[in-house]
Motif scaffolding. Structure first.
Motif, PDB file in Angstrom:
ATOM      1  N   ALA A 189     122.983   8.909  -2.944  1.00 52.68           N
ATOM      2  CA  ALA A 189     122.632   9.255  -1.622  1.00 52.68           C
ATOM      3  C   ALA A 189     123.502   7.987  -0.725  1.00 52.68           C
ATOM      4  N   LEU A 190     123.199   6.699  -1.260  1.00 54.94           N
ATOM      5  CA  LEU A 190     124.161   5.329  -0.750  1.00 54.94           C
ATOM      6  C   LEU A 190     125.495   5.708  -0.719  1.00 54.94           C
ATOM      7  N   GLN A 196     117.495   3.633   4.708  1.00 54.72           N
ATOM      8  CA  GLN A 196     116.279   3.083   4.843  1.00 54.72           C
ATOM      9  C   GLN A 196     115.289   3.402   6.162  1.00 54.72           C
ATOM     10  N   ALA A 197     115.886   3.589   7.093  1.00 54.85           N
ATOM     11  CA  ALA A 197     115.259   3.845   8.466  1.00 54.85           C
ATOM     12  C   ALA A 197     115.019   5.349   8.767  1.00 54.85           C
ATOM     13  N   GLN A 210     122.190  19.135  -3.546  1.00 53.66           N
ATOM     14  CA  GLN A 210     122.181  17.808  -2.989  1.00 53.66           C
ATOM     15  C   GLN A 210     120.933  17.244  -2.918  1.00 53.66           C
ATOM     16  N   LYS A 211     120.446  17.829  -1.866  1.00 47.06           N
ATOM     17  CA  LYS A 211     119.153  17.433  -1.139  1.00 47.06           C
ATOM     18  C   LYS A 211     117.993  17.197  -1.957  1.00 47.06           C
ATOM     19  N   TYR A 212     117.817  18.290  -2.997  1.00 46.96           N
ATOM     20  CA  TYR A 212     116.539  18.247  -3.802  1.00 46.96           C
ATOM     21  C   TYR A 212     117.001  18.025  -5.180  1.00 46.96           C
ATOM     22  N   ASP A 242     115.486   8.238  -0.155  1.00 46.13           N
ATOM     23  CA  ASP A 242     114.635   7.199  -0.222  1.00 46.13           C
ATOM     24  C   ASP A 242     115.024   5.976  -0.909  1.00 46.13           C
ATOM     25  N   LEU A 243     115.538   4.879  -0.042  1.00 51.72           N
ATOM     26  CA  LEU A 243     116.232   3.527  -0.857  1.00 51.72           C
ATOM     27  C   LEU A 243     115.191   2.588  -0.482  1.00 51.72           C
TER      28      LEU A 243
END
Length: 165
Positions: A17-18, A68-69, A130-132, A138-139
């Protein structure tokens, strides 16, 4: 436990994700950016054009803060290899189903139609995967530790390392 936790570690999914968010933000900073990247359990590796490390750090820090936001959509990238893998899988299944027909004319038509349907469905289904499954936006507790350039098998690679607090 989330669906993706069965196939990929939490850390790998977070770093994936990052990676996506960083590439998205860096692409806005460098419009002609040509890179590919691969998530690891310790961060991600970036291959490709000569990226300024200070600019990459800014992009990665912004990506981390935005994820994170709650900007989870940054975890999904249209050029992710997941989309390609899903597309190849769908076309392969479509071709196999088409060949299952006993009549030649039906076999050719079924093969073509199911393969085209697989191609059309590849990106939206790939983004769902990708999403699931392959990313986790959630970082919480994740931080950047190091960004460095190194050689792996004679190729220049940028290593972006993360840690969990």
């Amino acid at each position: 436990m989330k669906p993706g936790d069965f196939l990929f570690s939490r850390r790998m999914r977070q770093n994936h994700a990052l990676e996506h968010a960083t590439v998205t933000i860096l692409s806005r900073m460098v419009p002609d950016l040509r890179v590919s990247a691969r998530a690891t359990t310790d961060g991600f590796l970036m291959f490709g054009s000569d990226v300024d490390l200070a600019l990459l750090r800014r992009a990665a820090e912004e990506a981390l803060q935005r994820l994170q936001a709650g900007e989870a959509e940054l975890a999904i990238h249209p050029n992710c290899g997941t989309n390609l893998a899903v597309g190849i899988s769908l076309v392969t299944i479509g071709t196999m189903l088409g060949f299952a027909s006993s009549r030649t004319r039906t076999r050719v038509t079924s093969t073509v139609l199911s393969s085209v349907a697989g191609l059309l469905a590849a990106r939206p289904l790939g983004e769902l995967v990708q999403k699931y499954v392959t990313t986790l936006p959630d970082l919480r507790g994740v931080r950047l530790t190091e960004i460095r350039r190194r050689k792996i098998f004679g190729f220049q690679v940028i290593e972006v390392r993360t840690a969990q607090e």
